[in-house]
Write a protein that holds these residues in place. Sequence first.
Motif, PDB file in Angstrom:
ATOM      1  N   VAL A  97       0.584  -0.952   0.104  1.00 18.08           N
ATOM      2  CA  VAL A  97      -0.015   0.257   0.073  1.00 18.08           C
ATOM      3  C   VAL A  97       0.688   1.411   0.283  1.00 18.08           C
ATOM      4  CG1 VAL A  97      -1.711   1.336   1.651  1.00 18.08           C
ATOM      5  CG2 VAL A  97      -1.442  -0.979   1.064  1.00 18.08           C
ATOM      6  N   ARG A  98       1.882   1.008   1.413  1.00 19.32           N
ATOM      7  CA  ARG A  98       3.268   2.588   1.042  1.00 19.32           C
ATOM      8  C   ARG A  98       3.120   2.375  -0.456  1.00 19.32           C
ATOM      9  NH1 ARG A  98       4.114   0.487   5.494  1.00 19.32           N
ATOM     10  NH2 ARG A  98       6.135  -0.368   5.281  1.00 19.32           N
ATOM     11  N   ASP A  99       4.291   1.669  -1.236  1.00 18.17           N
ATOM     12  CA  ASP A  99       4.504   1.292  -2.367  1.00 18.17           C
ATOM     13  C   ASP A  99       3.809   2.038  -3.418  1.00 18.17           C
ATOM     14  OD1 ASP A  99       7.279   0.926  -1.018  1.00 18.17           O
ATOM     15  OD2 ASP A  99       7.088  -1.258  -2.093  1.00 18.17           O
ATOM     16  N   MET A 100       2.610   1.963  -3.539  1.00 20.98           N
ATOM     17  CA  MET A 100       1.835   2.385  -4.403  1.00 20.98           C
ATOM     18  C   MET A 100       1.021   3.686  -3.642  1.00 20.98           C
ATOM     19  SD  MET A 100       0.649  -0.116  -6.499  1.00 20.98           S
ATOM     20  CE  MET A 100      -1.122   0.940  -7.155  1.00 20.98           C
ATOM     21  N   VAL A 101       1.293   4.069  -2.972  1.00 24.08           N
ATOM     22  CA  VAL A 101       0.856   5.540  -3.123  1.00 24.08           C
ATOM     23  C   VAL A 101       1.846   6.878  -2.816  1.00 24.08           C
ATOM     24  CG1 VAL A 101       0.582   6.754  -1.161  1.00 24.08           C
ATOM     25  CG2 VAL A 101      -0.817   4.457  -0.613  1.00 24.08           C
ATOM     26  N   ASP A 102       3.024   5.878  -2.904  1.00 20.57           N
ATOM     27  CA  ASP A 102       4.539   6.434  -2.656  1.00 20.57           C
ATOM     28  C   ASP A 102       4.785   7.083  -4.420  1.00 20.57           C
ATOM     29  OD1 ASP A 102       4.217   7.565  -0.741  1.00 20.57           O
ATOM     30  OD2 ASP A 102       5.714   5.406   0.621  1.00 20.57           O
ATOM     31  N   ASP A 149      -9.929  12.003  -6.127  1.00 21.43           N
ATOM     32  CA  ASP A 149      -9.156  11.780  -5.618  1.00 21.43           C
ATOM     33  C   ASP A 149      -8.162   9.896  -5.397  1.00 21.43           C
ATOM     34  OD1 ASP A 149      -7.000  11.533  -8.170  1.00 21.43           O
ATOM     35  OD2 ASP A 149      -5.701  11.256  -6.168  1.00 21.43           O
ATOM     36  N   THR A 150      -9.017  10.576  -4.407  1.00 20.34           N
ATOM     37  CA  THR A 150      -7.928   9.604  -3.156  1.00 20.34           C
ATOM     38  C   THR A 150      -9.106   8.377  -3.443  1.00 20.34           C
ATOM     39  OG1 THR A 150      -7.565  10.790  -1.965  1.00 20.34           O
ATOM     40  CG2 THR A 150      -8.031   9.012  -0.524  1.00 20.34           C
ATOM     41  N   PHE A 151     -10.310   8.286  -3.568  1.00 24.26           N
ATOM     42  CA  PHE A 151     -11.533   6.848  -3.813  1.00 24.26           C
ATOM     43  C   PHE A 151     -11.369   7.215  -4.624  1.00 24.26           C
ATOM     44  CE2 PHE A 151     -15.372   5.990  -5.342  1.00 24.26           C
ATOM     45  CZ  PHE A 151     -15.771   5.043  -5.026  1.00 24.26           C
ATOM     46  N   ILE A 152     -10.525   7.585  -6.396  1.00 26.89           N
ATOM     47  CA  ILE A 152     -10.125   6.823  -7.371  1.00 26.89           C
ATOM     48  C   ILE A 152      -9.082   5.616  -7.377  1.00 26.89           C
ATOM     49  CG2 ILE A 152      -9.201   7.020  -9.434  1.00 26.89           C
ATOM     50  CD1 ILE A 152     -11.394   9.611  -9.743  1.00 26.89           C
ATOM     51  N   MET A 153      -7.810   6.488  -6.220  1.00 23.29           N
ATOM     52  CA  MET A 153      -6.813   5.727  -6.138  1.00 23.29           C
ATOM     53  C   MET A 153      -6.766   4.278  -5.110  1.00 23.29           C
ATOM     54  SD  MET A 153      -3.992   6.376  -3.252  1.00 23.29           S
ATOM     55  CE  MET A 153      -5.495   6.091  -2.213  1.00 23.29           C
ATOM     56  N   TRP A 154      -8.016   4.348  -4.485  1.00 27.49           N
ATOM     57  CA  TRP A 154      -8.463   3.449  -3.005  1.00 27.49           C
ATOM     58  C   TRP A 154      -9.288   2.398  -4.196  1.00 27.49           C
ATOM     59  CZ3 TRP A 154      -7.206  -0.003   0.524  1.00 27.49           C
ATOM     60  CH2 TRP A 154      -8.990  -0.704   0.709  1.00 27.49           C
ATOM     61  N   ARG A 155     -10.406   2.436  -4.674  1.00 30.50           N
ATOM     62  CA  ARG A 155     -10.824   1.281  -5.716  1.00 30.50           C
ATOM     63  C   ARG A 155      -9.050   0.473  -6.912  1.00 30.50           C
ATOM     64  NH1 ARG A 155     -16.095   3.236  -8.547  1.00 30.50           N
ATOM     65  NH2 ARG A 155     -16.135   0.971  -8.977  1.00 30.50           N
ATOM     66  N   ALA A 156      -8.949   1.596  -6.883  1.00 27.80           N
ATOM     67  CA  ALA A 156      -7.946   0.453  -7.721  1.00 27.80           C
ATOM     68  C   ALA A 156      -6.700  -0.047  -7.181  1.00 27.80           C
ATOM     69  CB  ALA A 156      -7.034   1.486  -8.929  1.00 27.80           C
ATOM     70  N   LEU A 157      -6.214   0.569  -6.165  1.00 27.14           N
ATOM     71  CA  LEU A 157      -5.469   0.036  -4.946  1.00 27.14           C
ATOM     72  C   LEU A 157      -6.223  -1.784  -4.711  1.00 27.14           C
ATOM     73  CD1 LEU A 157      -3.407  -0.164  -3.254  1.00 27.14           C
ATOM     74  CD2 LEU A 157      -4.432   1.247  -1.825  1.00 27.14           C
ATOM     75  N   TYR A 200       6.029   1.989  -9.396  1.00 34.80           N
ATOM     76  CA  TYR A 200       5.414   0.915  -8.957  1.00 34.80           C
ATOM     77  C   TYR A 200       5.058  -0.338  -8.779  1.00 34.80           C
ATOM     78  CZ  TYR A 200       1.420   4.918  -9.983  1.00 34.80           C
ATOM     79  OH  TYR A 200       0.665   5.988  -9.867  1.00 34.80           O
ATOM     80  N   PRO A 201       5.059  -1.004  -7.751  1.00 38.05           N
ATOM     81  CA  PRO A 201       5.725  -2.209  -7.229  1.00 38.05           C
ATOM     82  C   PRO A 201       4.060  -3.467  -8.286  1.00 38.05           C
ATOM     83  CG  PRO A 201       3.811  -1.904  -5.753  1.00 38.05           C
ATOM     84  CD  PRO A 201       3.410  -0.242  -6.490  1.00 38.05           C
ATOM     85  N   THR A 202       5.856  -4.497  -8.645  1.00 35.88           N
ATOM     86  CA  THR A 202       5.029  -5.416  -9.098  1.00 35.88           C
ATOM     87  C   THR A 202       3.533  -5.979  -8.708  1.00 35.88           C
ATOM     88  OG1 THR A 202       6.368  -7.211  -8.200  1.00 35.88           O
ATOM     89  CG2 THR A 202       7.168  -5.654 -10.062  1.00 35.88           C
ATOM     90  N   SER A 203       2.650  -6.357  -9.885  1.00 33.16           N
ATOM     91  CA  SER A 203       1.675  -6.896  -9.162  1.00 33.16           C
ATOM     92  C   SER A 203       1.421  -8.918  -8.342  1.00 33.16           C
ATOM     93  CB  SER A 203       0.267  -6.970 -10.699  1.00 33.16           C
ATOM     94  OG  SER A 203      -0.003  -5.181 -10.838  1.00 33.16           O
TER      95      SER A 203
END
Length: 203
Positions: A97-102, A149-157, A200-203
């Motif tokens: 989560v941290r890597d995705m947000v950063d 934007d944060t809501f969109i980020m969370w759905r993708a995350l 971004y981190p690998t999936s």
Amino acid sequence: MFSRSKPSDDAVPTTGTQDAVAAAEAIERAGKGRPTPKRKVSQAANKRPLVPDDRRAAAKAARAKQRAARDVEYQAMKTGDEKNLPYRDRGPVKRYVRDMVDARRNVAEYFLFLALAFLVVTLFGNQIPELAVFAILAVYVVVIVAIADTFIMWRALKKRLVAKFGEGVELRGIGRYAAMRAFQIRRARLPKPMVKHGQYPTS
């Protein structure tokens, strides 16, 4: 008649602590080739007084231990040492989560800069009323955009977390964890970002 014999001046009363110390010494003397101490003696050696003799020294030692633990955690948050991170930041899910947000450029991370600019503008609000009105509108717009934007980020995350860790991944509290990090200035985030923008981190 019969007088009771007075205890000798050299006699020292035996206390629970002295029994434990004597038992511990008996265990230490029981080395290789000597009989193993009895169970009663071993249990007595493990006993400790519930209240320390010097409470002030014990409290000082406890504070020093807590301070050392906090220093280790702070260093771990700067270096990314997973083993010594605080409990709330441990685990592969939190790290992902941290890597995705950063790695993402979040609108929310620029909100504090805008809020500071708004405070500066309000100082001149009496002289230029139009500027103050514009600043207020800009703050409202940025807040709405940042939340969206944060809501969109969370759905993708969330989708990526399920894809990487499976359907059984624990997501309770993860959304709030990601949102709080997104609203922080990148340089002020703890644990420190370990990835660059776009990495971004690998999936």
